[in-house]
Design an enzyme around this catalytic site. Sequence first.
Site, short mmCIF file in Angstrom:
data_model
loop_
_atom_site.label_atom_id
_atom_site.label_comp_id
_atom_site.label_asym_id
_atom_site.label_seq_id
_atom_site.Cartn_x
_atom_site.Cartn_y
_atom_site.Cartn_z
N GLY A 173 39.32 51.88 23.09
CA GLY A 173 39.56 53.29 23.40
C GLY A 173 38.87 53.81 24.64
O GLY A 173 38.73 55.03 24.80
N ARG A 212 51.55 47.08 20.59
CA ARG A 212 52.89 46.83 20.03
C ARG A 212 53.94 47.12 21.09
O ARG A 212 53.73 47.98 21.95
CB ARG A 212 53.14 47.74 18.82
N ASN A 260 52.32 53.39 30.63
CA ASN A 260 51.36 52.37 30.18
C ASN A 260 50.44 52.03 31.34
O ASN A 260 50.80 52.19 32.50
CB ASN A 260 52.11 51.10 29.73
N HIS A 276 48.10 48.76 32.78
CA HIS A 276 47.93 47.31 32.60
C HIS A 276 46.84 46.84 33.56
O HIS A 276 46.82 47.25 34.73
CB HIS A 276 49.27 46.61 32.90
#
Length: 196
Positions: free
Chosen positions: A11, A89, A105, A107
């Site tokens: 987190g 997921r 997202n 990465h």
Amino acid sequence: MNIGILASGKGSNFEALVKAFREENRVLVKCLVSDQPGANVNTLADQYGIKKLLVSFDKDRTKLDDETKIADYLIAQGVEWVVLAGYMRILKKPMLSRFPNRILNIHPSLLPSFPGLNAVKQALDYGVKFTGCTVHYVNENIDQGKIIAQKVVPVLEEDTLDSLLLRVHQAEHALYPQVIRDLIKSEKHSSLCQKH
Ligand code: GRF
């Protein structure tokens, strides 16, 4: 802009986003969705007073049912943008169809290099001299959505996996909030243009 964060792990990106936006009124972190009951990110959500939904992904239910539950929850919370921060997921139709082009997202590599798991280790093992992080839109293919922004991190001769991970994470924590701020600005700009 209301955002909902999906996460499965430590987190640190969740915390960086919450800290970046808590003094601002432009972005509100409405909730966390977590799929890991033991994850540190759940504790952080409690600590910062952010509502959370824990989805168990029970084996006797289909994954699509669970994803529909997540999408319903986010919509009920008034979430407009979905932000993945270490969510382990692959998103499918229930989420992708309800938040079209509104799922981000981050990465830990300069995509399209080193997609998938252990991206920082992959980069170190390969011997690249520069790596970094990428914020991209999410589609049905892992780490393949359109790239929005990247931040470069040099790989030093003396780097170990831990030291490089630390600097890539620091880059992520700076890049992710900035990308979200920029997206709001460009949304506002385009809605103003549409009105005139
Ligand atoms: C980050 O490195 C992010 O790029 C990747 O998962 C990691 C999550 O780390 N998608 P944290 O849970 O935010 O610390």
